[in-house]
Motif scaffolding. Structure first.
Motif, PDB file in Angstrom:
ATOM      1  N   ALA A   9       0.833  -1.207   0.000  1.00  0.00           N
ATOM      2  CA  ALA A   9       0.000   0.000   0.000  1.00  0.00           C
ATOM      3  C   ALA A   9       0.867   1.256   0.000  1.00  0.00           C
ATOM      4  O   ALA A   9       2.022   1.237   0.414  1.00  0.00           O
ATOM      5  N   SER A  10       0.287   2.340  -0.467  1.00  0.00           N
ATOM      6  CA  SER A  10       0.952   3.641  -0.423  1.00  0.00           C
ATOM      7  C   SER A  10       0.228   4.519   0.584  1.00  0.00           C
ATOM      8  O   SER A  10      -0.809   4.145   1.113  1.00  0.00           O
ATOM      9  N   SER A  11       0.756   5.693   0.826  1.00  0.00           N
ATOM     10  CA  SER A  11       0.134   6.623   1.778  1.00  0.00           C
ATOM     11  C   SER A  11      -1.250   7.070   1.329  1.00  0.00           C
ATOM     12  O   SER A  11      -2.070   7.480   2.134  1.00  0.00           O
ATOM     13  N   SER A  12      -1.507   6.988   0.026  1.00  0.00           N
ATOM     14  CA  SER A  12      -2.796   7.424  -0.516  1.00  0.00           C
ATOM     15  C   SER A  12      -3.905   6.411  -0.270  1.00  0.00           C
ATOM     16  O   SER A  12      -5.069   6.709  -0.504  1.00  0.00           O
ATOM     17  N   GLY A  13      -3.548   5.204   0.185  1.00  0.00           N
ATOM     18  CA  GLY A  13      -4.535   4.151   0.380  1.00  0.00           C
ATOM     19  C   GLY A  13      -4.682   3.272  -0.846  1.00  0.00           C
ATOM     20  O   GLY A  13      -5.336   2.240  -0.802  1.00  0.00           O
ATOM     21  N   LEU A  14      -4.073   3.674  -1.959  1.00  0.00           N
ATOM     22  CA  LEU A  14      -4.074   2.871  -3.175  1.00  0.00           C
ATOM     23  C   LEU A  14      -2.946   1.857  -3.107  1.00  0.00           C
ATOM     24  O   LEU A  14      -1.999   2.022  -2.329  1.00  0.00           O
ATOM     25  N   SER A  15      -3.022   0.827  -3.934  1.00  0.00           N
ATOM     26  CA  SER A  15      -1.867  -0.065  -4.027  1.00  0.00           C
ATOM     27  C   SER A  15      -0.725   0.739  -4.633  1.00  0.00           C
ATOM     28  O   SER A  15      -0.957   1.700  -5.379  1.00  0.00           O
ATOM     29  N   GLN A  16       0.500   0.358  -4.329  1.00  0.00           N
ATOM     30  CA  GLN A  16       1.635   1.139  -4.827  1.00  0.00           C
ATOM     31  C   GLN A  16       1.710   1.104  -6.351  1.00  0.00           C
ATOM     32  O   GLN A  16       2.096   2.094  -6.966  1.00  0.00           O
ATOM     33  N   ASN A  17       1.328   0.001  -6.971  1.00  0.00           N
ATOM     34  CA  ASN A  17       1.358  -0.074  -8.432  1.00  0.00           C
ATOM     35  C   ASN A  17       0.351   0.896  -9.047  1.00  0.00           C
ATOM     36  O   ASN A  17       0.644   1.566 -10.036  1.00  0.00           O
ATOM     37  N   ALA A  19      -0.883   3.667  -7.590  1.00  0.00           N
ATOM     38  CA  ALA A  19      -0.423   5.032  -7.313  1.00  0.00           C
ATOM     39  C   ALA A  19       0.725   5.421  -8.243  1.00  0.00           C
ATOM     40  O   ALA A  19       0.748   6.538  -8.777  1.00  0.00           O
ATOM     41  N   ALA A  20       1.659   4.501  -8.469  1.00  0.00           N
ATOM     42  CA  ALA A  20       2.783   4.787  -9.368  1.00  0.00           C
ATOM     43  C   ALA A  20       2.288   5.002 -10.795  1.00  0.00           C
ATOM     44  O   ALA A  20       2.760   5.899 -11.497  1.00  0.00           O
ATOM     45  N   THR A  21       1.318   4.207 -11.225  1.00  0.00           N
ATOM     46  CA  THR A  21       0.745   4.365 -12.564  1.00  0.00           C
ATOM     47  C   THR A  21       0.034   5.700 -12.695  1.00  0.00           C
ATOM     48  O   THR A  21       0.214   6.423 -13.686  1.00  0.00           O
ATOM     49  N   LEU A  22      -0.756   6.060 -11.702  1.00  0.00           N
ATOM     50  CA  LEU A  22      -1.499   7.318 -11.740  1.00  0.00           C
ATOM     51  C   LEU A  22      -0.579   8.541 -11.724  1.00  0.00           C
ATOM     52  O   LEU A  22      -0.971   9.612 -12.177  1.00  0.00           O
ATOM     53  N   SER A  23       0.637   8.377 -11.215  1.00  0.00           N
ATOM     54  CA  SER A  23       1.559   9.520 -11.191  1.00  0.00           C
ATOM     55  C   SER A  23       1.966   9.965 -12.593  1.00  0.00           C
ATOM     56  O   SER A  23       2.438  11.082 -12.781  1.00  0.00           O
ATOM     57  N   TYR A  24       1.741   9.121 -13.590  1.00  0.00           N
ATOM     58  CA  TYR A  24       2.065   9.474 -14.973  1.00  0.00           C
ATOM     59  C   TYR A  24       0.883  10.076 -15.733  1.00  0.00           C
ATOM     60  O   TYR A  24       1.071  10.659 -16.794  1.00  0.00           O
ATOM     61  N   VAL A  25      -0.338   9.934 -15.226  1.00  0.00           N
ATOM     62  CA  VAL A  25      -1.541  10.269 -15.992  1.00  0.00           C
ATOM     63  C   VAL A  25      -1.529  11.690 -16.547  1.00  0.00           C
ATOM     64  O   VAL A  25      -1.778  11.894 -17.731  1.00  0.00           O
ATOM     65  N   LEU A  26      -1.247  12.683 -15.750  1.00  0.00           N
ATOM     66  CA  LEU A  26      -1.220  14.073 -16.218  1.00  0.00           C
ATOM     67  C   LEU A  26       0.197  14.653 -16.193  1.00  0.00           C
ATOM     68  O   LEU A  26       0.399  15.843 -15.967  1.00  0.00           O
ATOM     69  N   GLY A  27       1.178  13.791 -16.391  1.00  0.00           N
ATOM     70  CA  GLY A  27       2.566  14.245 -16.454  1.00  0.00           C
ATOM     71  C   GLY A  27       3.057  14.822 -15.141  1.00  0.00           C
ATOM     72  O   GLY A  27       2.861  14.236 -14.081  1.00  0.00           O
ATOM     73  N   PHE A  28       3.682  15.992 -15.217  1.00  0.00           N
ATOM     74  CA  PHE A  28       4.289  16.568 -14.016  1.00  0.00           C
ATOM     75  C   PHE A  28       3.252  16.969 -12.971  1.00  0.00           C
ATOM     76  O   PHE A  28       3.571  17.046 -11.784  1.00  0.00           O
ATOM     77  N   GLU A  38       2.903  11.166  -1.139  1.00  0.00           N
ATOM     78  CA  GLU A  38       3.511   9.918  -0.673  1.00  0.00           C
ATOM     79  C   GLU A  38       4.695  10.225   0.244  1.00  0.00           C
ATOM     80  O   GLU A  38       5.610  10.938  -0.141  1.00  0.00           O
ATOM     81  N   LYS A  39       4.655   9.677   1.437  1.00  0.00           N
ATOM     82  CA  LYS A  39       5.706   9.960   2.411  1.00  0.00           C
ATOM     83  C   LYS A  39       6.736   8.840   2.540  1.00  0.00           C
ATOM     84  O   LYS A  39       7.909   9.097   2.763  1.00  0.00           O
ATOM     85  N   ASP A  40       6.301   7.576   2.421  1.00  0.00           N
ATOM     86  CA  ASP A  40       7.177   6.458   2.741  1.00  0.00           C
ATOM     87  C   ASP A  40       7.560   5.570   1.567  1.00  0.00           C
ATOM     88  O   ASP A  40       8.655   5.039   1.535  1.00  0.00           O
ATOM     89  N   ASN A  41       6.670   5.370   0.625  1.00  0.00           N
ATOM     90  CA  ASN A  41       6.867   4.380  -0.426  1.00  0.00           C
ATOM     91  C   ASN A  41       7.793   4.917  -1.514  1.00  0.00           C
ATOM     92  O   ASN A  41       7.411   5.762  -2.315  1.00  0.00           O
ATOM     93  N   LYS A  42       9.013   4.389  -1.565  1.00  0.00           N
ATOM     94  CA  LYS A  42      10.010   4.866  -2.534  1.00  0.00           C
ATOM     95  C   LYS A  42       9.629   4.507  -3.968  1.00  0.00           C
ATOM     96  O   LYS A  42       9.990   5.220  -4.893  1.00  0.00           O
ATOM     97  N   PHE A  43       8.917   3.400  -4.150  1.00  0.00           N
ATOM     98  CA  PHE A  43       8.498   2.994  -5.486  1.00  0.00           C
ATOM     99  C   PHE A  43       7.574   4.048  -6.102  1.00  0.00           C
ATOM    100  O   PHE A  43       7.771   4.473  -7.244  1.00  0.00           O
ATOM    101  N   VAL A  44       6.596   4.494  -5.345  1.00  0.00           N
ATOM    102  CA  VAL A  44       5.660   5.518  -5.827  1.00  0.00           C
ATOM    103  C   VAL A  44       6.391   6.838  -6.023  1.00  0.00           C
ATOM    104  O   VAL A  44       6.214   7.521  -7.034  1.00  0.00           O
ATOM    105  N   ARG A  45       7.239   7.203  -5.072  1.00  0.00           N
ATOM    106  CA  ARG A  45       7.982   8.454  -5.172  1.00  0.00           C
ATOM    107  C   ARG A  45       8.919   8.455  -6.388  1.00  0.00           C
ATOM    108  O   ARG A  45       9.058   9.449  -7.076  1.00  0.00           O
ATOM    109  N   TYR A  46       9.543   7.310  -6.659  1.00  0.00           N
ATOM    110  CA  TYR A  46      10.435   7.201  -7.814  1.00  0.00           C
ATOM    111  C   TYR A  46       9.654   7.434  -9.107  1.00  0.00           C
ATOM    112  O   TYR A  46      10.085   8.217  -9.960  1.00  0.00           O
ATOM    113  N   HIS A  47       8.525   6.756  -9.270  1.00  0.00           N
ATOM    114  CA  HIS A  47       7.753   6.915 -10.506  1.00  0.00           C
ATOM    115  C   HIS A  47       7.164   8.324 -10.611  1.00  0.00           C
ATOM    116  O   HIS A  47       7.069   8.866 -11.718  1.00  0.00           O
TER     117      HIS A  47
END
Length: 117
Positions: A9-17, A19-28, A38-47
């Protein structure tokens, strides 16, 4: 590096996958939202960081090419489908749980996330 990330899980309550996918939806824009949310999940923060870096780089490149008559305009038009392919690839890899890195943007994003932790 293209290692798989086990789902969590990520801080948003979504699965990390997701949340990471949604981070690309509207670019920056969504990249910034997920980076700050996101405070803790490095995978989401990286993407999220890679989304920011790639979208800003493509935006700057497209803007610069727009000022160069004819050749720049043609290259600018050709960048659009390439950007779409990159965008889709990033979203698919994030959803599959991979730390997919583009040659420059991925390394830079990982370094920035490491500095922020």
């Amino acid at each position: 590096m293209q290692e798989k990330q086990p789902p969590s899980a990520s801080s948003s309550g979504l699965s990390q996958n997701t949340a990471a996918t949604l981070s690309y939806v509207l670019g920056f824009i969504t990249g910034l939202i997920f980076l700050f949310m996101e405070k803790d999940n490095k995978f989401v923060r990286y993407h999220a960081m890679q989304s920011i870096v790639l979208s800003v780089a493509l935006l700057v490149l497209n803007t610069i090419l727009g000022f160069i008559p004819i050749i720049g305009w043609i290259l600018s038009i050709l960048i659009t489908p390439a950007a779409l392919i990159i965008w889709i690839l990033c979203m698919v890899k994030a959803y599959q749980g991979e730390w997919y890195e583009f040659p420059v943007a991925g390394k830079f994003s990982r370094e920035q996330i490491e500095k922020m932790s």
